[in-house]
Design a protein around this motif. Structure first.
Motif, PDB file in Angstrom:
ATOM      1  N   UNK A 117       0.858  -1.182   0.000  1.00 53.32           N
ATOM      2  CA  UNK A 117       0.000   0.000   0.000  1.00 53.32           C
ATOM      3  C   UNK A 117       0.892   1.229   0.000  1.00 53.32           C
ATOM      4  N   UNK A 118       0.602   2.179  -0.869  1.00 56.61           N
ATOM      5  CA  UNK A 118       1.418   3.390  -0.949  1.00 56.61           C
ATOM      6  C   UNK A 118       0.538   4.587  -1.228  1.00 56.61           C
ATOM      7  N   UNK A 119       0.926   5.714  -0.681  1.00 51.82           N
ATOM      8  CA  UNK A 119       0.225   6.959  -0.962  1.00 51.82           C
ATOM      9  C   UNK A 119       0.526   7.395  -2.387  1.00 51.82           C
ATOM     10  N   UNK A 120      -0.424   8.096  -2.984  1.00 53.87           N
ATOM     11  CA  UNK A 120      -0.267   8.558  -4.363  1.00 53.87           C
ATOM     12  C   UNK A 120       0.061  10.045  -4.357  1.00 53.87           C
ATOM     13  N   UNK A 121       1.087  10.392  -5.141  1.00 54.97           N
ATOM     14  CA  UNK A 121       1.530  11.778  -5.253  1.00 54.97           C
ATOM     15  C   UNK A 121       1.347  12.255  -6.685  1.00 54.97           C
ATOM     16  N   UNK A 122       1.013  13.531  -6.815  1.00 53.12           N
ATOM     17  CA  UNK A 122       0.961  14.173  -8.126  1.00 53.12           C
ATOM     18  C   UNK A 122       1.624  15.531  -8.014  1.00 53.12           C
ATOM     19  N   UNK A 123       2.568  15.760  -8.931  1.00 52.98           N
ATOM     20  CA  UNK A 123       3.315  17.022  -8.932  1.00 52.98           C
ATOM     21  C   UNK A 123       3.996  17.271  -7.586  1.00 52.98           C
ATOM     22  N   UNK A 124       4.455  16.193  -6.952  1.00 51.26           N
ATOM     23  CA  UNK A 124       5.179  16.327  -5.705  1.00 51.26           C
ATOM     24  C   UNK A 124       4.327  16.508  -4.473  1.00 51.26           C
ATOM     25  N   UNK A 125       3.002  16.429  -4.620  1.00 48.09           N
ATOM     26  CA  UNK A 125       2.115  16.620  -3.473  1.00 48.09           C
ATOM     27  C   UNK A 125       1.257  15.378  -3.275  1.00 48.09           C
ATOM     28  N   UNK A 126       1.097  15.001  -2.025  1.00 43.30           N
ATOM     29  CA  UNK A 126       0.289  13.831  -1.705  1.00 43.30           C
ATOM     30  C   UNK A 126      -1.194  14.134  -1.890  1.00 43.30           C
ATOM     31  N   UNK A 127      -1.917  13.187  -2.470  1.00 43.81           N
ATOM     32  CA  UNK A 127      -3.366  13.302  -2.610  1.00 43.81           C
ATOM     33  C   UNK A 127      -3.991  12.672  -1.379  1.00 43.81           C
ATOM     34  N   UNK A 128      -4.610  13.443  -0.526  1.00 44.70           N
ATOM     35  CA  UNK A 128      -5.148  12.888   0.729  1.00 44.70           C
ATOM     36  C   UNK A 128      -6.179  11.794   0.475  1.00 44.70           C
ATOM     37  N   UNK A 129      -6.031  10.695   1.194  1.00 45.11           N
ATOM     38  CA  UNK A 129      -7.003   9.612   1.134  1.00 45.11           C
ATOM     39  C   UNK A 129      -7.024   8.842  -0.162  1.00 45.11           C
ATOM     40  N   UNK A 130      -5.964   8.925  -0.964  1.00 45.98           N
ATOM     41  CA  UNK A 130      -5.929   8.235  -2.259  1.00 45.98           C
ATOM     42  C   UNK A 130      -4.689   7.352  -2.286  1.00 45.98           C
ATOM     43  N   UNK A 131      -4.869   6.051  -2.574  1.00 44.00           N
ATOM     44  CA  UNK A 131      -3.790   5.079  -2.419  1.00 44.00           C
ATOM     45  C   UNK A 131      -3.672   4.177  -3.646  1.00 44.00           C
ATOM     46  N   UNK A 132      -2.461   3.683  -3.797  1.00 44.89           N
ATOM     47  CA  UNK A 132      -2.192   2.606  -4.751  1.00 44.89           C
ATOM     48  C   UNK A 132      -2.009   1.324  -3.947  1.00 44.89           C
ATOM     49  N   UNK A 133      -2.849   0.334  -4.214  1.00 43.37           N
ATOM     50  CA  UNK A 133      -2.783  -0.927  -3.481  1.00 43.37           C
ATOM     51  C   UNK A 133      -2.376  -2.034  -4.444  1.00 43.37           C
ATOM     52  N   UNK A 134      -1.708  -3.056  -3.906  1.00 44.24           N
ATOM     53  CA  UNK A 134      -1.112  -4.058  -4.791  1.00 44.24           C
ATOM     54  C   UNK A 134      -0.956  -5.382  -4.067  1.00 44.24           C
ATOM     55  N   UNK A 135      -1.074  -6.452  -4.838  1.00 47.98           N
ATOM     56  CA  UNK A 135      -0.643  -7.768  -4.382  1.00 47.98           C
ATOM     57  C   UNK A 135       0.114  -8.414  -5.528  1.00 47.98           C
ATOM     58  N   UNK A 136       1.309  -8.889  -5.249  1.00 48.83           N
ATOM     59  CA  UNK A 136       2.138  -9.529  -6.255  1.00 48.83           C
ATOM     60  C   UNK A 136       2.657 -10.834  -5.680  1.00 48.83           C
ATOM     61  N   UNK A 137       2.664 -11.858  -6.497  1.00 45.22           N
ATOM     62  CA  UNK A 137       3.121 -13.160  -6.028  1.00 45.22           C
ATOM     63  C   UNK A 137       3.149 -14.174  -7.147  1.00 45.22           C
ATOM     64  N   UNK A 138       3.130 -15.450  -6.788  1.00 42.56           N
ATOM     65  CA  UNK A 138       3.199 -16.519  -7.774  1.00 42.56           C
ATOM     66  C   UNK A 138       2.417 -17.724  -7.263  1.00 42.56           C
TER      67      UNK A 138
END
Length: 744
Positions: A531-552
């Motif tokens: 889980x990571x916060x999302x930034x645009x133009x160097x500023x964090x977007x409050x309450x907006x995240x990039x979520x991920x699951x990676x595996x095999x």
């Protein structure tokens, strides 16, 4: 004799004159005539090659060239001779006057939307004025609702053109002019749209553009030479048609992954998402999906290739790389422990790294396996900080060494190399206390999903990291002429014992750690949430995240690696993507072993296959080809359609013929093609809503119908669902995110 003598003298003089003239041309005028020949040769013409097709891994066509024809009618002759022109014009006028009704009837039969009265009036006006290049199929003679602003002549397929040429007048020489229009057809619609690409006048993106030189072929050239008052085509350079490009994509898996991702995006109310399915041993990309809700209307489309172009901070999925580097350097052992200091650690002013509220106030020591399993920010940051704070460049060099930042040479436009902050970067200020701990937990770096899944595929492959492969090779006439072999990116990413330790930790993370709620009893898998916060133009977007699951998966002897990534508003946790991963893994392995994962099927229960109503002749041919046992009650002859439905009993389809009642037929349960064909053959004008199977018809079955009457068919659309989506399950263990704003 005097007369014979005169004839001989005349012939001798003629022969001498011919020889003199020939000699004069061959000597004095030779240069002029040779220049004229070269000028004629220079005015050569191009022979356009046929563009190659793009194929799936099993040879099914993903994109191919399908020419259509723009047809015009000439009511005025083109004969140059005045006498011949009068005769030809009289013949055209006579044929039209005698067969005008037959022409209109034939066109209506071929194109039921043509209004015969409007078409007759249109042809009469053209014939009366002896027009040339009149559109064969102008838009104002059709009863269909055309797109706004469409004024062009409708284009015909080759088969339609052949049928049109059988009609009176149109079968005369030079009465029709058909200009070929080259189009690119995609039989599977928008499936893998951004990967396959688009071609319209030129290659625009995707594989169409990446392999444009291979697909385009080499144009040929010819010139016309005048021989005995006849121009003959002379080939100067033969044309070479483009090669077919065979990809690694599997259409069935692509469709499966797209539907699974779409369903989860709708359920979680996410804005966009991507999914990549890759073979571990070869690096073959079997499915790649990038979906965005561009218009915020609930319809997800492939508009941007996020799977390869989206550069984002990876979050906790980067922790695996951090420990791989530390253990491979020998600075951290798998059994080493660290005190997490109650779940919050300060690395300097305004730089506190903490674990989420589920673990607030926890204390004690944690080893490497537990840190990865529970995705602890504090434990990861402390271990990297304790071992690399005096030499951060060594850690960053290790990240490059294990292949995490390698250039994958992805052929799809939009791909960018990963970025990792470094003290050696002169364009960015490096703070040791700020950047090193945050880099260890997946910040201060940018990666695309394809880089991340390639790294985890290398772990699944026991440390042998492969380049992603999108293309198997190039084919011509069904034969492979150039094969692109799988390429090794890193022969050994790290020491074998390090890879084995990480495999164990990833299995624990999937079964007991942050993704344990999505664990599968059918297909054990290994992986890591992020889980990571999302930034645009160097500023964090409050309450907006990039979520991920990676595996095999499977966890033992893995065959596939997969990454699922979504962008959504809070609440957002990486284990939300694990459910999509599990669903796809189960379906893919079910396809691999040739049986369903449903409990009833495992118990040996038998079900009748789903067979739509429609043309029984076609249905029976399909069932026979698939070797599915069935019974038939239809008695069709030849290729004439026989309409009916499936009255299934147990596992054996029973094809039952429909009644022959007059009036409106019952097309409920038909597929779109059969429904439109049957209704338009009765002279009805069909309008369609939705997609799938017919569930409603505006004219009830049995009602009297009139030719030209409109009927609206409503089809079941799986993507049209209630706006109120079921609430996502509340995760009990989630990824850690930093409590302070990371600096870019």
């Amino acid at each position: 004799m005097p007369r014979f003598f005169c004839v001989v003298v005349v012939l001798i003089f003629a022969a001498v004159a011919i020889l003199v003239k020939a000699g004069y041309i061959m000597s004095v005028e030779r240069k002029e005539w040779m220049e004229e020949k070269e000028l004629e040769r220079a005015n050569n013409h191009i022979i356009e090659p046929k563009r190659g097709s793009i194929l799936a891994c099993d040879g099914r066509v993903l994109a191919t060239s399908m020419p259509e024809y723009l047809v015009t009618i000439d009511f005025c002759t083109y004969e140059k001779d005045s006498l011949q022109r009068v005769k030809d014009q009289y013949r055209r006028d006579t044929v039209y006057q005698n067969h005008a009704d037959e022409i209109c009837e034939g066109m209506h039969r071929l194109f039921p939307d043509i209004n015969k009265k409007k078409y007759r009036a249109y042809l009469d006006s053209c014939q009366k004025e002896h027009r040339r290049a009149c559109p064969l199929y102008p838009p104002h003679v059709t009863s269909l609702t055309l797109p706004r602003g469409q004024k062009a002549n409708k284009q015909l397929t080759y088969l339609e053109l052949c049928e049109v040429k059988k009609l009176p007048l149109f079968n005369l020489r030079s009465s029709l002019c058909a200009a070929e229009v080259k189009l690119r057809s995609t039989p599977y619609g928008a499936l893998a749209y951004r990967t396959v690409g688009s071609f319209k006048d030129s290659a625009r993106f995707g594989l169409e553009r990446a392999y444009d030189s291979v697909l385009a072929g080499t144009p040929g050239r010819y010139h016309n030479e005048k021989v005995r008052n006849t121009r003959i085509k002379r080939i100067d350079q033969p044309v070479e048609d483009g090669l077919d490009v065979m990809t690694t994509l599997d259409i069935d898996l692509q469709d499966l992954c797209k539907q699974a991702l779409t369903d989860e995006l709708l359920r979680l109310d996410a804005d966009s998402g991507s999914l990549i399915l890759m073979e571990v041993a070869t690096g073959d990309v079997k499915a790649i999906v990038s979906l965005q809700d561009k218009n915020n209307d609930g319809n997800f489309i492939e508009h941007t290739p996020y799977a390869v172009s989206s550069m984002m901070m990876p979050g906790s999925v980067f922790k695996t790389c951090s420990f791989m580097v530390a253990m491979d350097d020998g600075r951290v052992k798998y059994t080493d422990q660290v005190d997490i200091h109650g779940g919050a650690v300060s690395f300097g002013p305004n730089n506190i790294i903490s674990d989420d509220h589920y673990r607030a106030g926890i204390s004690g020591y944690r080893d490497v396996k537990t840190i990865i399993e529970e995705s602890l920010n504090t434990g990861t940051a402390l271990m990297i900080w304790n071992n690399y704070r005096n030499d951060p460049q060594t850690f960053i060099n290790g990240v490059h060494r294990v292949g995490m930042t390698a250039d994958l040479e992805v052929p799809i436009e939009g791909y960018h190399k990963p970025y990792v902050a470094s003290p050696a970067d002169k364009h960015r200020y490096w703070s040791n206390a700020l950047d090193l701990p945050r880099l260890a937990i997946g910040y201060s770096s940018l990666f695309s999903p394809i880089n991340i899944v390639t790294f985890y595929a290398g772990i699944a492959n026991n440390g042998r990291m492969m380049y992603p492969r999108f293309v198997k090779g190039f084919m011509k006439n069904g034969q492979m002429v150039e094969e692109k072999q799988p390429r090794v990116l890193r022969e050994q990413m790290a020491k074998p014992e390090v890879i084995a330790n990480l495999q164990e930790a990833l299995v624990a993370a999937a079964n007991k750690g942050t993704a344990h709620r999505a664990a599968s009893a059918l297909v054990p898998f290994a992986g890591k949430t992020g889980t990571a916060q999302i930034f645009r133009n160097g500023h964090r977007i409050p309450g907006y995240y990039s979520i991920m699951f990676v595996g095999y998966f499977p966890a033992k002897n893995p065959k596939y690696a997969m990454v699922v990534n979504m962008q959504k508003k809070s609440p957002a946790y990486g284990n939300m993507c694990a459910f999509t991963f599990r669903n796809v893994a189960e379906l893919v392995m079910a396809k691999e072993i040739g049986k369903t994962t449903q409990p009833e099927a495992e118990a040996g229960a038998q079900f009748a296959p789903t067979v739509q109503a429609g043309n029984l002749n076609t249905t029976e041919r399909t069932l026979r080809a698939l070797r599915i046992s069935h019974r038939s009650a239809q008695a069709g002859n030849g290729n004439a359609p026989v309409w009916g439905y499936n009255q299934a009993q147990g596992a054996t389809p029973i094809m039952q013929r429909s009644g022959t009642a007059t009036g409106m037929p019952d097309v409920i349960g038909y597929g779109l093609r059969d429904a439109v064909f049957r209704l338009e053959s009765l002279g009805l004008r069909v309008r369609v809503k939705g997609q799938g199977t017919v569930v409603l018809q505006s004219i009830p079955a049995g009602k009297t119908i009139r030719p030209g009457e409109s009927v609206v068919l409503t089809l079941e659309n799986r993507r049209e669902r209630k706006k109120a989506k079921p609430k996502a399950p509340t995760p009990t263990k989630v990824d850690s995110t930093a409590t302070t704003t990371p600096r870019q």
